[in-house]
Write a protein that holds these residues in place. Sequence first.
Motif, short mmCIF file in Angstrom:
data_model
loop_
_atom_site.label_atom_id
_atom_site.label_comp_id
_atom_site.label_asym_id
_atom_site.label_seq_id
_atom_site.Cartn_x
_atom_site.Cartn_y
_atom_site.Cartn_z
N ALA B 225 0.84 -1.21 0.00
CA ALA B 225 0.00 0.00 0.00
C ALA B 225 0.87 1.25 0.00
N VAL B 226 1.93 1.23 0.81
CA VAL B 226 2.85 2.38 0.88
C VAL B 226 3.53 2.58 -0.49
N ALA B 227 3.99 1.47 -1.09
CA ALA B 227 4.67 1.54 -2.39
C ALA B 227 3.72 2.06 -3.47
N THR B 228 2.47 1.64 -3.40
CA THR B 228 1.49 2.08 -4.39
C THR B 228 1.24 3.58 -4.27
N ARG B 229 1.11 4.04 -3.03
CA ARG B 229 0.92 5.47 -2.80
C ARG B 229 2.15 6.25 -3.26
N ARG B 230 3.35 5.70 -2.98
CA ARG B 230 4.62 6.34 -3.38
C ARG B 230 4.74 6.44 -4.90
N ALA B 231 4.24 5.39 -5.57
CA ALA B 231 4.37 5.33 -7.04
C ALA B 231 3.69 6.52 -7.68
N ASN B 232 2.74 7.12 -6.99
CA ASN B 232 2.07 8.33 -7.49
C ASN B 232 3.08 9.45 -7.70
N VAL B 233 4.13 9.48 -6.86
CA VAL B 233 5.16 10.51 -6.98
C VAL B 233 5.86 10.36 -8.32
N MET B 234 6.20 9.09 -8.62
CA MET B 234 6.92 8.79 -9.87
C MET B 234 6.07 9.19 -11.07
N VAL B 235 4.79 8.81 -11.01
CA VAL B 235 3.88 9.12 -12.12
C VAL B 235 3.74 10.63 -12.25
N GLY B 236 3.59 11.29 -11.09
CA GLY B 236 3.37 12.73 -11.10
C GLY B 236 4.60 13.51 -11.51
N ALA B 237 5.79 12.97 -11.20
CA ALA B 237 7.04 13.71 -11.45
C ALA B 237 7.41 13.76 -12.93
#
Lengths: 142, 237
Positions: B225-237
């Motif tokens: 769940a943490v990694a999935t939420r974090r992945a939003n940073v990568m997508v957003g960046a």
Amino acid sequence: MHEISIAESILEIADEQARAQHARSIQLIKLRLGEFTTIVREALEFAFEIARQGTLAEHAVLEIERVPILVRCAVCDKATQPVAGICLICTVCGFPMEILSGEELQIEYIEVETEEEWSQWNRSQKEVPREQQSESLSRPTS
Amino acid sequence: MEPITEGSAARTTERISVQTNVLNANQQTAAENRQMFEDRNLLVINLMSAPGAGKTTLLEATIRSLEGRCRLAVIEGDLQTDLDAQRIQALGVRSHQITTGTVCHLDARMVARALAVFPVDELDLLVIENVGNLICPASFDLGESLRVVVCSVAEGAEKPRKYPVMFHKANVVLINKIDLAMASDVDLEELEANIRSINPNATVFKLSSRTGVGLSDWTDWLQHAVATRRANVMVGA
Ligand SMILES: [Zn+2]
């Protein structure tokens, strides 16, 4: 006893509304309270009696309307009122049910006492178009 | 309504339509908290249970298991003591104590204030350990991403039916102390069925933080769940 926090919030909202109408006091607060909340009615009434001291609602009646739990199956569309216990799985088709009512914690209305001249003044203010209001916002003198 | 005359001043009673949810103020602050967490892609869990369900022990076991896998911090809500916060700090994890005094729950404002002293930008996971209580915290949204309820086997199979609002609002239910099922004479299937009858959508884990059985199912899920939420940073960046 989160009912104390709830009672304080009720009084805060009622007080703000009453002051906006220049009310002298609050006579009644009408609350809709769903059965599917964690609020115990008796505890709330008790907390309200304590919390209202020294406020505009010092002598106010807290009128509570209980809202029953009503659920609806998202699949077979049957709406029911659970009688024994709370089961949110449809007894007809076995799918999850959604809660239609029973989660309310809402102030419907308040009844306030105002001076007659204030109340007339308030009414006259409502008839004045917005742009003209700023000049006439000073308090009426008695 | 007829004006009531008292002395020389005429008074009148008026009805004012209010139509306002009593918890509006809390919900507004909770929405602000939630926005702040989302902006930072920070996963926040609101951990709730009855006293004695083993919340802090479970949190300690979770922290040990996640060590090196994510950066986490804990907000501890407690009526009087900071004993739980000390237990968390002993694990080398940053924790902040909110002492509620007589208040039996955390509210969104308390969390917002605590956030000011927290390095939220440096975190992947924030755990808010709520005051031990299955009633009051259910009504107060804190802005969390996930509501996690810990229910120990020793509390009996009927617990979810006695506190339906709390269980209904949970995203995750952790059935703790499964090693005590036999001794407590509790049927795990019955307990799980009772949870599902009130919340068919909850994710349920059965574990024992004492023996470690089932713990990795929960911590792997949380890590995911943490990694999935974090992945939003990568997508957003
Ligand atoms: Zn159905």
